[in-house]
Design an enzyme around this catalytic site. Structure first.
Site, mmCIF file in Angstrom:
data_model
loop_
_atom_site.group_PDB
_atom_site.id
_atom_site.type_symbol
_atom_site.label_atom_id
_atom_site.label_comp_id
_atom_site.label_asym_id
_atom_site.label_seq_id
_atom_site.Cartn_x
_atom_site.Cartn_y
_atom_site.Cartn_z
ATOM 1 N N ASP A 28 69.005 -29.973 -3.452
ATOM 2 C CA ASP A 28 67.998 -29.483 -4.393
ATOM 3 C C ASP A 28 67.686 -30.612 -5.378
ATOM 4 O O ASP A 28 68.590 -31.254 -5.910
ATOM 5 C CB ASP A 28 68.534 -28.246 -5.135
ATOM 6 N N ILE A 29 66.414 -30.860 -5.602
ATOM 7 C CA ILE A 29 65.985 -31.991 -6.421
ATOM 8 C C ILE A 29 66.339 -31.808 -7.907
ATOM 9 O O ILE A 29 66.531 -32.782 -8.623
ATOM 10 C CB ILE A 29 64.455 -32.247 -6.228
ATOM 11 N N GLU A 87 60.081 -19.697 -6.671
ATOM 12 C CA GLU A 87 59.247 -20.900 -6.828
ATOM 13 C C GLU A 87 58.585 -21.330 -5.529
ATOM 14 O O GLU A 87 57.396 -21.619 -5.509
ATOM 15 C CB GLU A 87 60.138 -22.068 -7.283
ATOM 16 N N HIS A 92 64.929 -19.824 1.516
ATOM 17 C CA HIS A 92 65.989 -20.815 1.358
ATOM 18 C C HIS A 92 67.208 -20.207 0.699
ATOM 19 O O HIS A 92 67.105 -19.347 -0.164
ATOM 20 C CB HIS A 92 65.505 -22.034 0.558
ATOM 21 N N HIS A 94 70.470 -21.163 -1.560
ATOM 22 C CA HIS A 94 71.086 -22.161 -2.444
ATOM 23 C C HIS A 94 72.597 -22.139 -2.203
ATOM 24 O O HIS A 94 73.212 -21.067 -2.268
ATOM 25 C CB HIS A 94 70.862 -21.809 -3.921
HETATM 26 P P1 AMP Z 1 63.456 -20.800 -5.936
HETATM 27 O O1 AMP Z 1 62.232 -20.666 -5.044
HETATM 28 O O2 AMP Z 1 63.320 -19.991 -7.186
HETATM 29 O O3 AMP Z 1 64.730 -20.487 -5.184
HETATM 30 O O4 AMP Z 1 63.567 -22.322 -6.394
HETATM 31 C C1 AMP Z 1 63.165 -23.366 -5.543
HETATM 32 C C2 AMP Z 1 64.178 -24.481 -5.625
HETATM 33 O O5 AMP Z 1 63.666 -25.562 -4.835
HETATM 34 C C3 AMP Z 1 64.431 -25.024 -7.026
HETATM 35 O O6 AMP Z 1 65.830 -25.030 -7.284
HETATM 36 C C4 AMP Z 1 63.839 -26.447 -6.987
HETATM 37 O O7 AMP Z 1 64.570 -27.366 -7.770
HETATM 38 C C5 AMP Z 1 63.901 -26.777 -5.506
HETATM 39 N N1 AMP Z 1 62.890 -27.720 -5.061
HETATM 40 C C6 AMP Z 1 61.563 -27.655 -5.278
HETATM 41 N N2 AMP Z 1 60.927 -28.706 -4.714
HETATM 42 C C7 AMP Z 1 61.890 -29.461 -4.124
HETATM 43 C C8 AMP Z 1 61.897 -30.665 -3.371
HETATM 44 N N3 AMP Z 1 60.770 -31.329 -3.125
HETATM 45 N N4 AMP Z 1 63.079 -31.145 -2.930
HETATM 46 C C9 AMP Z 1 64.224 -30.494 -3.176
HETATM 47 N N5 AMP Z 1 64.295 -29.333 -3.869
HETATM 48 C C10 AMP Z 1 63.154 -28.827 -4.337
#
Ligand code: AMP
Length: 129
Positions: A28-29, A87, A92, A94
């Site tokens: 995760d970025i 988001e 996905h 975590h």
């Molecule tokens: P959520 O959809 O609420 O589970 O959050 C999306 C997750 O994806 C967040 O923790 C972000 O930090 C992560 N994220 C978003 N864009 C990227 C990316 N390009 N590379 C890695 N992680 C990402």
């Protein structure tokens, strides 16, 4: 195409941990903890509970292997699992190494320098089997 599909396609860079024919794992970025990893299916589905029984089962098995690699690499009590999906509209999981409940606070994300992220990813990837 979701941002995560672009990552799988190599159009957007990532710190890759592992992949197979159906799943892909990368850091995760904006990690909640160092080693915070996302596991995604190649199939583009927004809501994780819309995945077929078969695919969600296989995703759990793949996540188990990734979690073992994280646990071997990062000192922690356990690897915790969470699904938010607020988001990015691509299912996905975590995976986050934790030692206390407070280690898993999604309101406090970190920024880790690129060289450290790359090093973490390669160490976790080396323990994936
Ligand atoms: P959520 O959809 O609420 O589970 O959050 C999306 C997750 O994806 C967040 O923790 C972000 O930090 C992560 N994220 C978003 N864009 C990227 C990316 N390009 N590379 C890695 N992680 C990402």
């Amino acid at each position: 195409m979701t941002i995560f599909s672009k990552i799988i396609a190599g159009e957007i860079p990532c710190y890759k941990i592992a992949e197979d024919d159906r799943f892909f794992a990368f850091l995760d970025i904006n990690p909640v903890q160092p080693g915070h990893t996302l596991v995604i299916p190649r199939q583009e589905t927004d809501y994780i509970f819309d995945l077929s029984d078969e695919l969600i089962g296989e995703m759990m098995k793949f996540s188990k292997r990734v979690a073992a690699a994280i646990k071997q690499t990062i000192p922690c009590r356990k690897v915790a699992m969470a699904v938010l999906g607020l988001e990015v509209p691509h299912a996905h999981i975590h995976l986050i190494p934790i030692s206390t409940e407070g280690d898993m606070d999604f309101r406090h994300k970190q920024e880790i320098p690129a060289d450290e992220m790359a090093e973490l990813a390669s160490r976790i990837a080396a323990n994936f089997s």
